[in-house]
Write a protein that holds these residues in place. Sequence first.
Motif, mmCIF file in Angstrom:
data_model
loop_
_atom_site.group_PDB
_atom_site.id
_atom_site.type_symbol
_atom_site.label_atom_id
_atom_site.label_comp_id
_atom_site.label_asym_id
_atom_site.label_seq_id
_atom_site.Cartn_x
_atom_site.Cartn_y
_atom_site.Cartn_z
ATOM 1 N N ALA A 117 0.799 -1.223 0.000
ATOM 2 C CA ALA A 117 0.000 0.000 0.000
ATOM 3 C C ALA A 117 0.837 1.281 0.000
ATOM 4 N N GLY A 118 2.137 1.184 0.109
ATOM 5 C CA GLY A 118 2.977 2.373 0.162
ATOM 6 C C GLY A 118 4.402 1.992 0.483
ATOM 7 N N THR A 119 5.245 2.989 0.671
ATOM 8 C CA THR A 119 6.657 2.750 0.962
ATOM 9 C C THR A 119 6.870 2.729 2.467
ATOM 10 N N PRO A 120 7.357 1.616 3.015
ATOM 11 C CA PRO A 120 7.593 1.551 4.466
ATOM 12 C C PRO A 120 8.657 2.553 4.892
ATOM 13 N N PRO A 121 8.631 2.992 6.139
ATOM 14 C CA PRO A 121 9.663 3.909 6.628
ATOM 15 C C PRO A 121 11.018 3.218 6.682
ATOM 16 N N PRO A 122 12.100 3.976 6.691
ATOM 17 C CA PRO A 122 13.429 3.357 6.757
ATOM 18 C C PRO A 122 13.635 2.606 8.062
ATOM 19 N N VAL A 123 14.512 1.613 8.007
ATOM 20 C CA VAL A 123 14.824 0.779 9.173
ATOM 21 C C VAL A 123 16.168 1.216 9.750
ATOM 22 N N ALA A 124 16.222 1.406 11.057
ATOM 23 C CA ALA A 124 17.464 1.790 11.716
ATOM 24 C C ALA A 124 18.286 0.550 12.069
ATOM 25 N N ALA A 125 19.568 0.739 12.267
ATOM 26 C CA ALA A 125 20.459 -0.384 12.563
ATOM 27 C C ALA A 125 20.064 -1.093 13.852
ATOM 28 N N ALA A 126 19.487 -0.363 14.802
ATOM 29 C CA ALA A 126 19.134 -0.947 16.094
ATOM 30 C C ALA A 126 17.775 -1.639 16.081
ATOM 31 N N ASP A 127 17.043 -1.574 14.973
ATOM 32 C CA ASP A 127 15.704 -2.150 14.902
ATOM 33 C C ASP A 127 15.748 -3.663 14.700
ATOM 34 N N VAL A 128 14.658 -4.323 15.067
ATOM 35 C CA VAL A 128 14.415 -5.720 14.726
ATOM 36 C C VAL A 128 13.254 -5.741 13.738
ATOM 37 N N VAL A 129 13.483 -6.313 12.566
ATOM 38 C CA VAL A 129 12.458 -6.407 11.531
ATOM 39 C C VAL A 129 11.842 -7.802 11.592
ATOM 40 N N TYR A 130 10.543 -7.856 11.827
ATOM 41 C CA TYR A 130 9.844 -9.140 11.916
ATOM 42 C C TYR A 130 9.255 -9.472 10.555
ATOM 43 N N GLY A 151 19.024 -3.037 10.350
ATOM 44 C CA GLY A 151 18.402 -3.802 11.415
ATOM 45 C C GLY A 151 18.676 -5.285 11.322
ATOM 46 N N SER A 152 18.299 -6.009 12.366
ATOM 47 C CA SER A 152 18.365 -7.469 12.354
ATOM 48 C C SER A 152 17.003 -7.994 11.937
ATOM 49 N N VAL A 153 16.958 -9.184 11.368
ATOM 50 C CA VAL A 153 15.736 -9.730 10.793
ATOM 51 C C VAL A 153 15.341 -11.000 11.542
ATOM 52 N N LEU A 154 14.142 -10.986 12.122
ATOM 53 C CA LEU A 154 13.582 -12.153 12.800
ATOM 54 C C LEU A 154 12.521 -12.745 11.885
ATOM 55 N N VAL A 155 12.702 -13.989 11.486
ATOM 56 C CA VAL A 155 11.788 -14.649 10.550
ATOM 57 C C VAL A 155 11.011 -15.745 11.272
ATOM 58 N N ASP A 156 9.698 -15.703 11.138
ATOM 59 C CA ASP A 156 8.810 -16.744 11.653
ATOM 60 C C ASP A 156 8.097 -17.356 10.448
ATOM 61 N N PRO A 157 8.473 -18.568 10.007
ATOM 62 C CA PRO A 157 7.953 -19.105 8.745
ATOM 63 C C PRO A 157 6.468 -19.402 8.755
ATOM 64 N N GLY A 158 5.902 -19.780 9.913
ATOM 65 C CA GLY A 158 4.477 -20.039 9.988
ATOM 66 C C GLY A 158 4.083 -21.401 9.427
#
Length: 299
Positions: A117-130, A151-158
């Motif tokens: 639906a749009g462009t997500p905001p930028p991710v900072a180095a200290a963020d966790v991206v789910y 940022g670091s990336v946390l993946v939950d495959p589901g």
Amino acid sequence: MSGQLVHTGQVVIDLVMRVPALPPVGGDVLASNTVEQPGGGFNVMAAAARAGADVVYTGGHGSGPRGDLARAALAAEGITVALPPTPDADTGLCVVLVDDSGERTFVTGSGAETAVAGTPPPVAAADVVYVSGYSLLVPEKAEQILALTGGSVLVDPGPLVAEIDPALWARTLARTSVLSCNAREARLLSGRTDPADAGRALGAVLPDGAVVVIRDGAAGCHVVRDGVAEHVPGVPVDAVDTNGAGDAHCGVLAAELLRGADLREAATRANAAAALAVTRAGPATAPTRAEVDALLARR
């Protein structure tokens, strides 16, 4: 906390129905209780927010009544909504059947939450991206997520991990910092039945230093880093409803990592949060940080 949880997945509305057992093909059962409430990605975000994390939702949401319900629930938890509603579409619906054993079965009808639906905001180095495996089932959304940097990336495959395109899954793993999955998903991904063995096999295809967390129900979880597996015991409770337990675990794990906790402490608190969540009916039943403190103190 210097960073925030950036949730890229999907908030849907859960129609939760308590049934004695799943109906046979062509049959019918009467639900003893029916509740309509936000679920899906909301559960993870609510868990992280209740654990003290700053949370931003960068997924889609509809312009209809289910979208209104989702936004109201996010606001009540203090969660920032980054993108505008998708016009002429509503948020999707997930029918959740919870049987008398506490086990849950899903039927999902997707909606605006899968839209780009749009462009997500930028991710900072200290963020966790789910990143949810559900997002990877929509090619346009998957490409938008994989284009995020920082940022670091946390993946939950589901539960639909077997439906994810293998090439897209490989690209996702190349970006993964933490892979969190339940024992069933770990077996599907690795072909190994023992959780620790599965964790080591999965860790072998992740970047150096990445972590695998395998959630194993009442047994707790297995944490694997650099080929070394550690079992972190669960907290014994009487389960009422297992719906949302994995989400509570992921959300609290992310919040604790953002707080700077080491892996074992983060996993211990995530186990406690999941244990408290299953003692309550409904999907978004993650406890507050104080409730986790109280449970761990009693141990």
